[in-house]
Design a protein around this motif. Structure first.
Motif, PDB file in Angstrom:
ATOM      1  N   ALA A 312       5.221  26.673  -2.031  1.00  0.00           N
ATOM      2  CA  ALA A 312       4.450  25.535  -1.641  1.00  0.00           C
ATOM      3  C   ALA A 312       2.960  25.660  -1.089  1.00  0.00           C
ATOM      4  O   ALA A 312       1.842  25.370  -1.544  1.00  0.00           O
ATOM      5  N   LEU A 330       2.456  16.451  -1.520  1.00  0.00           N
ATOM      6  CA  LEU A 330       3.425  16.296  -2.717  1.00  0.00           C
ATOM      7  C   LEU A 330       4.164  17.372  -3.053  1.00  0.00           C
ATOM      8  O   LEU A 330       5.567  17.756  -3.064  1.00  0.00           O
ATOM      9  N   THR A 334       7.909  18.757  -2.617  1.00  0.00           N
ATOM     10  CA  THR A 334       8.639  19.263  -3.471  1.00  0.00           C
ATOM     11  C   THR A 334       9.496  20.545  -3.039  1.00  0.00           C
ATOM     12  O   THR A 334      10.627  20.950  -3.355  1.00  0.00           O
TER      13      THR A 334
END
Length: 611
Positions: A312, A330, A334
């Motif tokens: 990420a 986001l 995730t």
């Protein structure tokens, strides 16, 4: 002893051993109680001979032969009540204990054990019972009714649980049938791997050979020493990995997962040394199996969690993603969700492996999830608001926007979006203060994104004095329209100046145009230039702006400029005579003549000098 039974068992064992050598992957037959007893007896001879070969010549090959034969023992028992992490060890110990027991009790002839009819026998096959018990014992073989082993006849879970009890009851009785290696279960408990010769064990003090909780004392010390060394290695690796700050580079990622990788390597080494070399047996044998299962699952979980987080952050580090934007939040979410799912899966696998009822955990998690959802209602609302912001994308980080009205004074609120998080949005207002708005509230506001404008509206109404003549009015309107057409920062369609009505103390003109910019400071500069030019046009026409007041005329009042008034009226008459009166619109020729002909920035400004 029944001679016929001994002969038949001997022939069966010889044929089974030969078949095992010829077909090493042949599974054990458990299609009936008789087949299970036959398979158990054949496997007893095979494993006993391999133990004897290992006793006479310890080596990796002879030890591996024992393990390969022992891998078949779980297929003889109903192990559904045994935790998966210890099933192989429990099956092996149970098999050796039952081998000792069945060698000391009388078995009925094979023909009396329920099974298919012998070859050549006539008649219909007898219906097999659901359960069969060895006479005069509680050792039971039962049919499995469901699952992957449905239809197989296995030693029941109760028999597995009571196997130590059966062994303790008969271990001092004489053998009814000989074993390839007498006292094979005791030999298995005392034996070590090929790397630890028995001569080394004999050199230890006598106290080291005492049994503590079913385990030799020296094995307890060896197990604790291995655990201490493994813990030290893991701690040292963990400290080394934390010497530098977290980063998104590959070296940082590898340094971060060095600890779980070390755990996986140590698990393999610990498993080999404790189970294959030290040979931890008895009740203590479950400890290494549980530790190995826990360490394996936690190390895998650690790697998944770090990998999801690192992936990420690596994506967010790309130039196209603002670290403070909703996309970045986001992406982080995730990664965390993947990590949390991995946590749940690993914990359920681990619970199942150590024998915790997973269905109860899942049911409890469902009830607990409802309770958490009710307690964290506002958090869930804000998260859903975040998803709405992501779907609609009304603003992004760095956008200047209008977002509702001030609660105190009812004034419109303006600001620049600085961060869009998973719970709230941070906006820096034009007074340089920071406002934090929960996303559940922010997504319900009327959000006007001013950054996305392709142009900015200039709209104003000016009032001329009532003494202004119609021709003066026409002159002012014509000059303002020319100015709008000539100005390079004004969008030409639409750009208009119209007389809109009669005010209480003025003749009203509305000017409507779009300034070709989305920057607020540049818009203010263009607006200032337009206002100054309009003032010049009104002055050139010989009129002036009206005031919201009444005018009293005295003799000393010079009134309007008669010469300028006459010049303006004369100019309008010239336009009319030449059929060039710019009402209601300019002619196409005149429009092209004046289009973008003004100097902007105006003469005298620093920008004008540089150009």
């Amino acid at each position: 002893m029944n001679v016929r039974l001994v002969v038949s068992l001997a022939l069966l064992l010889i044929s089974s051993i030969a078949a095992s050598a010829e077909h090493p992957l042949e599974p054990v037959d458990t299609s009936s109680p008789r087949a299970t007893i036959e398979s158990f007896s054949a496997l007893t001879q095979e494993i006993g001979q391999r133990y004897r070969a290992y006793r006479d010549a310890p080596s990796p090959a002879t030890q591996r032969a024992i393990r390969q034969a022992s891998d078949k023992t779980p297929n003889l028992f109903d192990l559904r009540e045994v935790p998966p992490a210890t099933r192989r060890k429990v099956a092996s110990d149970t098999f050796l204990m039952l081998a000792e027991v069945l060698a000391r009790v009388k078995l009925p002839p094979l023909a009396e054990i329920p099974g298919p009819p012998a070859n050549g026998a006539g008649g219909e096959p007898a219906k097999l019972p659901k359960r069969w018990r060895i006479p005069h014992t509680d050792i039971t073989i039962g049919r499995i009714e469901e699952g992957t082993d449905a239809g197989e006849y296995l030693f029941t879970a109760e028999t597995v649980r009571r196997a130590p009890e059966f062994y303790d009851s008969v271990r001092n009785l004489p053998y009814v049938r000989p074993l390839p290696l007498p006292h094979i279960y005791r030999f298995n408990r005392e034996a070590t791997g090929w790397m630890i010769p028995m001569t080394w064990i004999e050199l230890l003090p006598a106290v080291a050979g005492k049994s503590v909780l079913g385990q030799r004392l020296w094995k307890w010390f060896a197990l604790l020493a291995l655990l201490a060394l493994a813990a030290w290695a893991v701690l040292a690796t963990f400290r080394w990995g934390r010497r530098r700050h977290w980063g998104v580079g590959l070296p940082s990622y590898l340094r971060t997962i060095s600890t779980p990788l070390t755990i996986l390597a140590l698990v393999y080494l610990f498993s080999y040394l404790t189970l294959a070399q030290i040979n931890v047996t008895g009740p203590a044998a479950k400890i290494p199996h549980y530790l190995i299962a826990i360490a394996n699952e936690l190390a895998g979980l650690w790697i998944v969690w770090v990998t999801a987080r690192w992936a990420a952050e690596a994506i967010i580090a790309s130039p196209r993603i603002d670290p403070r934007s909703l996309n970045a939040s986001l992406i982080r979410l995730t990664g965390r969700v993947i990590g949390l799912l991995a946590v749940v899966v690993v914990l359920l696998r681990l619970a199942h492996g150590v024998g915790v009822p997973v269905y109860g955990l899942v049911a409890g998690a469902g009830v607990g999830g409802v309770a958490v959802a009710l307690a964290a209602r506002s958090t869930l609302e804000n998260f859903l608001g975040t998803l709405n912001l992501f779907a609609d994308r009304p603003v992004a980080v760095g956008d200047f926007c209008r977002y509702g009205a001030d609660a105190s004074g009812g004034l419109l609120r303006f600001g620049t979006v600085e961060e869009i998080g998973l719970r709230s949005t941070r906006i820096r207002g034009i007074d340089r203060t920071i406002t934090t708005i929960p996303n559940a509230e922010f997504c319900n506001l009327h959000i006007v994104n001013l950054t996305l404008r392709d142009s900015m509206l200039f709209r104003t109404t000016i009032g001329l004095r009532y003494e202004t003549t119609p021709d003066q009015m026409r002159f002012v309107l014509a000059r303002i329209r020319e100015m709008l057409l000539a100005h390079p920062k004004i969008s030409k369609d639409p750009a208009r100046a119209r007389a809109v009505g009669f005010g209480q103390s003025s003749l009203d003109l509305e000017i409507f145009a779009y300034v070709k910019t989305s920057d607020w400071n540049e818009y203010l500069a263009v607006q200032e230039d337009l206002v100054l030019r309009i003032m010049d046009i009104v002055r050139e026409a010989g009129t002036s702006f009206a005031f919201p007041s009444r005018t009293y005329y005295h003799a000393r009042d010079p009134g309007l400029d008669a010469d300028r008034q006459k010049a303006a009226e004369e100019k309008v008459r010239e336009w009319a005579a030449a059929n060039a009166l710019p009402f209601p619109e300019f002619s196409g020729t005149r429009r092209q003549e004046v289009l973008d002909t003004l100097d902007y920035p105006p003469a005298g400004s620093p920008e004008q000098k540089r150009s």
